[in-house]
Design a protein around this motif. Structure first.
Motif, PDB file in Angstrom:
ATOM      1  N   ILE A 353     -72.928  67.285  14.051  1.00 51.36           N
ATOM      2  CA  ILE A 353     -73.418  65.907  13.905  1.00 51.36           C
ATOM      3  C   ILE A 353     -73.142  65.345  12.517  1.00 51.36           C
ATOM      4  O   ILE A 353     -73.148  64.120  12.322  1.00 51.36           O
ATOM      5  N   ASP A 354     -72.916  66.212  11.530  1.00 48.19           N
ATOM      6  CA  ASP A 354     -72.720  65.728  10.168  1.00 48.19           C
ATOM      7  C   ASP A 354     -71.299  65.930   9.665  1.00 48.19           C
ATOM      8  O   ASP A 354     -71.028  65.749   8.478  1.00 48.19           O
ATOM      9  N   ILE A 355     -70.376  66.313  10.528  1.00 44.95           N
ATOM     10  CA  ILE A 355     -68.969  66.493  10.167  1.00 44.95           C
ATOM     11  C   ILE A 355     -68.145  65.493  10.975  1.00 44.95           C
ATOM     12  O   ILE A 355     -68.288  65.411  12.198  1.00 44.95           O
ATOM     13  N   MET A 356     -67.302  64.742  10.294  1.00 46.98           N
ATOM     14  CA  MET A 356     -66.593  63.643  10.952  1.00 46.98           C
ATOM     15  C   MET A 356     -65.112  63.663  10.581  1.00 46.98           C
ATOM     16  O   MET A 356     -64.761  63.666   9.396  1.00 46.98           O
ATOM     17  N   PRO A 357     -64.206  63.689  11.596  1.00 48.03           N
ATOM     18  CA  PRO A 357     -62.776  63.491  11.288  1.00 48.03           C
ATOM     19  C   PRO A 357     -62.535  62.041  10.889  1.00 48.03           C
ATOM     20  O   PRO A 357     -63.133  61.112  11.464  1.00 48.03           O
ATOM     21  N   LEU A 358     -61.676  61.831   9.916  1.00 53.68           N
ATOM     22  CA  LEU A 358     -61.474  60.494   9.367  1.00 53.68           C
ATOM     23  C   LEU A 358     -60.079  59.967   9.688  1.00 53.68           C
ATOM     24  O   LEU A 358     -59.088  60.682   9.530  1.00 53.68           O
ATOM     25  N   PHE A 359     -60.044  58.718  10.134  1.00 46.23           N
ATOM     26  CA  PHE A 359     -58.796  58.002  10.314  1.00 46.23           C
ATOM     27  C   PHE A 359     -58.706  56.990   9.182  1.00 46.23           C
ATOM     28  O   PHE A 359     -59.427  55.983   9.161  1.00 46.23           O
ATOM     29  N   GLU A 452     -73.410  61.451   5.564  1.00 50.68           N
ATOM     30  CA  GLU A 452     -74.843  61.143   5.621  1.00 50.68           C
ATOM     31  C   GLU A 452     -74.999  59.799   6.314  1.00 50.68           C
ATOM     32  O   GLU A 452     -74.402  58.796   5.905  1.00 50.68           O
ATOM     33  N   TRP A 453     -75.766  59.779   7.385  1.00 50.55           N
ATOM     34  CA  TRP A 453     -75.914  58.554   8.163  1.00 50.55           C
ATOM     35  C   TRP A 453     -76.814  57.560   7.425  1.00 50.55           C
ATOM     36  O   TRP A 453     -77.831  57.931   6.827  1.00 50.55           O
ATOM     37  N   ILE A 454     -76.424  56.280   7.483  1.00 47.71           N
ATOM     38  CA  ILE A 454     -77.083  55.227   6.711  1.00 47.71           C
ATOM     39  C   ILE A 454     -77.663  54.182   7.661  1.00 47.71           C
ATOM     40  O   ILE A 454     -77.011  53.766   8.622  1.00 47.71           O
TER      41      ILE A 454
END
Length: 560
Positions: A353-359, A452-454
Motif C-alpha cells: 500500500i505504501d510502494i508505488m511505481p512511478l510514470f 505517504e498519502w496526503i
C-alpha cells in the motif's frame, strides 16, 4: 491369440448383436425355442461378450490351472473388496421377495419366465459361472427394467468377472484366449448398476457396498472411501463396510509408504537464460528455447528476436501458451524454489500500500482523466506488472525548481488498457489520491517510490474556519453553475470549456477537497501551478486560487 508373451485378449469391446447373444456373455442355452430378444435402453446398449470358444470362465479355469500369479497392489485391494469378509448375504445373490402377481409389475405370462431367469442366474452365480449369470440377469432386466434385485445381482456378477480377468495370468492366453471387454469396462458397468440400485435403496448398506467394490476395481479409491463412509452412516454396525474400509485404509497407507523415484537433478535445462533463475511460467519459442514468460516479454520490448539464437520470432508472448508439461515438471520436482519464484513475481506486481511505481511524465490532479500511449520498453514492463496487480500507478512530473522529479504526485487508476500489435499500450487513466514521495529508486529501468498519502486538514466542526470553508464552497458552486449555464459560444480559437461540463457532475459541498480538485480541472493550468495545488492541504486556500484562475480566464476556460 497365441505366443509366449501373449496377453489376455479381453480388451476388445465388441459392439455387435448376434442372434444368440443378447445383452450379456454368450451362453449355451441362449437360443431356447428360437426366441429373439431385443436389447433396450435399460440394458447397457448392445454389449456382447462373444468368446471364441463356448467354454465359460469356470470351465476355462478347470481346463487350465497354472500357478496363480502374485497379485499387484490394485489386484489385492480388489480381491479384498470382492471376496473379503462379508456381512449377512452380501456375497449371496438376492431372490425376489414373495409378493402377489399384481405387485410384481409384470404380466402373469411373463412372471414365470422372469422367475426362471432369476433362478438360473442365481444358480450360475453360486457355482462360479458369473458370465452366464450376467446373461440371465440381463434378460430378466429386459422383462422388468429397473428392478433393484436384478441390478444388485448383475452388479455383483460383473464385479466377479472383472476380478477374474484381473487375476488371470498372461500365460493363460496361450491356451485359452478370451475376447470381450476388459476388466475396467466390466467394473464400469457394475458401477452403473450399483448407482441405479442406490436410487431405489438409499438406506441399504449393501448398495453402498456394491458401489464401493466397483470403485475400487476402477482404482478410484477416494470415492470408494467416501462411499463406504456414507454407508456406515446408514448402518454403523455393518461388518462388510467396516472390513472394506479397514482394508482400503491399509492399502492406501501402503501406497504412501512406497519408495519414490529420485527427483531430477537441477540443471541448466530448467533455468531461464535471461534471468538465470528457475523457469517461471515457461514459454518455449518455435526455435526450441525456453524462457520465463515475463523475461521473454521484456526482451521482446527491445526487438522481436529470440534472446538465445537471435531468430526472428513472429509470436506474441502475451498470448503464446505456457508450456504446461515443462511447468508441471518444474513445479513438481522443485516446489520450494518454484514457490520462491512465484513469491518474487507477486512482490513485483503487488508492491504494497505504501510502494508505488512511478510514470514520470506530467503532473496530474485527482479526478483528472487523460489518455496515455506507452511505448518505452521500461514502461511497457511496468504496465504489464501493474495490470497483474491493482491497476494503479503514480504519475509525477519534473520540478522546474530542482530539476528532479517532484516531491508530490497523484495516484492514477487504469480504467482501460488496450495492448497494440507492436507492443505498445493505449491507456485511459483517472487521478485518485495524492501522495508525497519519501524516497525513490530504480527497479528494472523504471522508478519506484515509498509514499505517504496526503489529505486536506479540515477545521473542526462548529468553528469559524469551518463555517468560512462551507460558505466558500457554496459560493464557488453557485458561481460555477452560473458560468456553465451562461457560456454557450466558444472563445475565439478555443473550444468552450463549458460544453464538456454538466452541472450534475459537480461534487456536493459535503466533500470540499473533492470539489476543489474538480474545480481545478476546469482550468488550463501549468505543471508548476498544478504542483502547488497538490502541495496545498488547505481546502479554502485551494478553492480561492482556482476561483482566481477561473476569473482570469473567464468564459474561455478550456480543458488542458
Amino acid at each position: 491369440r497365441s505366443g509366449k508373451n501373449a496377453r489376455s485378449s479381453h480388451t476388445s469391446l465388441i459392439l455387435v448383436r448376434e442372434k444368440t447373444q443378447v445383452g450379456g456373455l454368450a451362453s449355451d442355452d441362449d437360443n431356447e425355442e428360437g426366441e429373439r430378444e431385443q436389447p433396450s435402453s435399460s440394458l447397457h446398449p448392445r454389449l456382447i461378450w462373444p468368446f471364441s470358444l463356448p467354454t465359460s470362465f469356470a470351465a476355462a479355469i478347470s481346463q487350465f490351472q497354472p500357478e496363480p500369479a502374485p497379485l499387484s497392489g490394485v489386484d489385492s485391494m480388489a480381491e479384498a473388496a470382492v471376496s473379503g469378509p462379508s456381512d449377512a448375504g452380501f456375497d449371496e445373490p438376492e431372490e425376489f421377495p414373495p409378493v402377489d402377481d399384481s405387485e410384481m409389475g409384470v404380466p402373469p405370462e411373463v412372471r414365470a419366465k422372469l422367475f426362471d431367469l432369476m433362478r438360473r442366474g442365481n444358480r450360475a452365480f453360486r457355482e462360479g459361472r458369473f458370465e452366464e449369470a450376467v446373461v440371465c440377469y440381463s434378460k430378466a432386466q429386459l422383462l422388468k427394467p429397473g428392478d433393484p434385485v436384478i441390478l444388485t445381482n448383475r452388479s455383483a456378477a460383473l464385479c466377479r468377472v472383472s476380478r477374474f480377468l484381473r487375476s488371470r495370468p498372461a500365460s493363460a492366453s496361450e491356451y485359452e484366449p478370451l475376447n470381450g471387454p476388459d476388466p475396467t469396462t466390466h467394473a464400469g458397468l457394475a458401477l452403473k448398476d450399483a448407482e441405479k440400485v442406490m436410487t431405489f435403496r438409499r438406506n441399504s448398506a449393501k448398495s453402498y457396498y456394491l458401489k464401493a467394490n466397483a470403485l475400487i476395481l476402477l482404482e478410484r479409491y477416494e470415492e470408494a472411501r467416501e462411499t463406504l463412509m456414507s454407508g456406515l452412516q446408514v448402518d454403523p454396525l455393518c461388518q462388510a463396510l467396516q472390513n472394506s474400509l479397514r482394508e482400503l485404509d491399509s492399502f492406501s497407507s501402503s501406497l504412501n509408504k512406497k519408495p519414490k523415484h529420485g527427483k531430477p537433478e537441477r540443471t541448466d535445462d530448467f533455468e531461464c537464460t535471461v534471468c538465470f533463475k528457475l523457469l517461471y511460467e515457461p514459454v518455449t519459442t518455435p526455435c526450441g528455447h525456453s524462457f520465463c514468460r515475463y523475461c521473454l516479454l521484456q526482451s521482446m520490448d527491445h526487438g522481436n528476436k529470440c534472446p538465445m539464437c537471435r531468430t526472428v520470432l513472429f509470436i506474441s508472448p502475451r498470448t503464446y501458451p505456457t508450456s504446461v508439461t515443462l511447468k508441471n515438471i518444474i513445479e513438481k520436482n522443485f516446489p520450494e524454489e518454484y514457490a520462491e519464484r512465484k513469491a518474487e513475481h507477486e512482490n513485483l506486481t503487488n508492491l504494497g500500500i505504501d510502494i508505488m511505481p512511478l510514470f514520470v511524465m506530467d503532473v496530474v490532479l485527482p479526478f483528472q482523466k487523460l489518455s496515455l500511449n506507452i511505448f518505452e520498453p521500461r514502461y511497457r514492463l511496468m504496465v504489464r506488472r501493474i495490470m497483474e496487480g491493482n491497476h494503479r500507478m503514480g504519475m509525477v512530473g519534473m520540478d522546474s525548481a530542482t530539476g528532479s522529479i517532484a516531491d508530490f504526485a497523484c495516484e492514477v487508476e487504469i480504467s482501460e488498457c488496450e495492448p497494440l500489435s507492436d507492443g505498445r499500450f493505449y491507456l485511459e487513466v483517472q487521478g485518485r489520491r495524492r501522495f508525497r514521495i519519501l524516497q525513490s529508486w530504480d527497479q528494472d529501468g523504471y522508478r519506484v517510490a515509498e509514499v505517504e498519502w496526503i489529505r486536506d486538514i479540515y477545521p473542526l466542526e462548529g468553528t469559524t474556519e469551518r463555517e468560512i470553508l462551507e460558505q466558500t464552497v457554496r459560493e464557488a458552486a453557485e458561481q460555477t453553475r452560473g458560468w456553465i449555464r451562461g457560456t454557450n459560444e466558444p472563445a475565439i480559437g478555443r473550444r468552450p470549456r463549458w460544453e464538456l461540463v454538466q452541472p450534475d457532475a459537480m461534487p456536493g459541498p459535503e466533500d470540499p477537497e473533492r470539489f476543489s480538485f474538480w474545480l481545478a480541472n476546469l482550468v488550463n493550468l501549468r505543471p508548476s501551478e498544478k504542483l502547488d495545488l497538490l502541495r496545498l492541504r488547505d481546502t479554502h486556500q485551494r478553492i480561492s486560487r482556482v476561483r482566481n484562475f477561473l476569473g482570469a480566464e473567464g468564459s474561455g476556460c478550456i480543458i488542458q
